[in-house]
Design an enzyme around this catalytic site. Sequence first.
Site: not given
Length: 335
Positions: A189, A246
């Site tokens: 990610k 994120t």
Amino acid sequence: MAQVGIIGAGSWGTALSVVLAHNGHEVTVWSILEEEVKMLSEEREHRDKLPGVKIPDSVHFTTDIEKTAKIGDLVVMAVPSPYIRSTARNMAHFVREGQLIVVVSKGIEESTLMIQTDIVEEEIPQAEVAVLSGPSHAEEVGRELPTTVVAGAKSKAVAERVQSYFMNEVFRVYTSPDMLGIELGSSLKNVIALAAGMADGLGFGDNTKAALITRGIAEISRLAIAMGAKAETLNGLSGIGDLIVTCASRHSRNRKAGMLIGQGYTMQEAMDEVKMVVEGVYSAKAAIALAEKYHVDMPIVKQVNRVLFEGQPAKDAVEELMLRERKTESEDLIW
């Protein structure tokens, strides 16, 4: 009350010391930097990496890795992923048989394509190794804002033990047997978050961000499942959950670095500006190597690598993604 040693006094190690102290545990945090230990001990605040978060007086700081590694109940590995192997090797001699080590670093080792828990197990074979991950920025965990994460281990008993150490009214911990899926989701990610930051730096909007998150989890899932991880994990906290936070948060160092690159900074200039380890830069090459090894198509990851390491302008990378050959959204759906 448990005795807990934390290896790494960065933002995440410091935030977790607050969680564990809140739970009544006796916490000792190790840093390799004497000046960092002095600052944390005297000021009870990491003014550089976690300003505004007050550290309980019960948390102790030291440069003695032997003392911290020998802590009785739990050792938390919180050093940045590029240093996980060297640190594990340095402390291996001090870890007793069956010692529980919880890895909270995120990344894939470029030279070996190994996840963090595998590295620790290789360097410290006598330890019982688990992982803790999820959408959990240190800035919010340190301020005790409600957060949920997942603890992964090879046995249910070990995962539940980790759960019992960390869980409280603002830090909820789930358990899972899929350590590989947890680690791949939490590592890959960061690469997608670099792309999301680049889009922000280029001035693109919410549509672009949503596309990157959605197609990003599709790429991550394809690779992780090909490697043996479970789809449920990628649809959970350490997959789509961690990816969302994120890609979208102002706290994300990966998104910030990507944003600077989108604005014209070089990779090194962006990393220098962020002033912390940008994990996605270190995982990007490993991600594309894994994609090639497992014959998985990862166009976003491929373009991020071109921008980082081949001088491809971020705007051109977006154009190439948009103008790729036509595809169906899901090959599993039949007309």
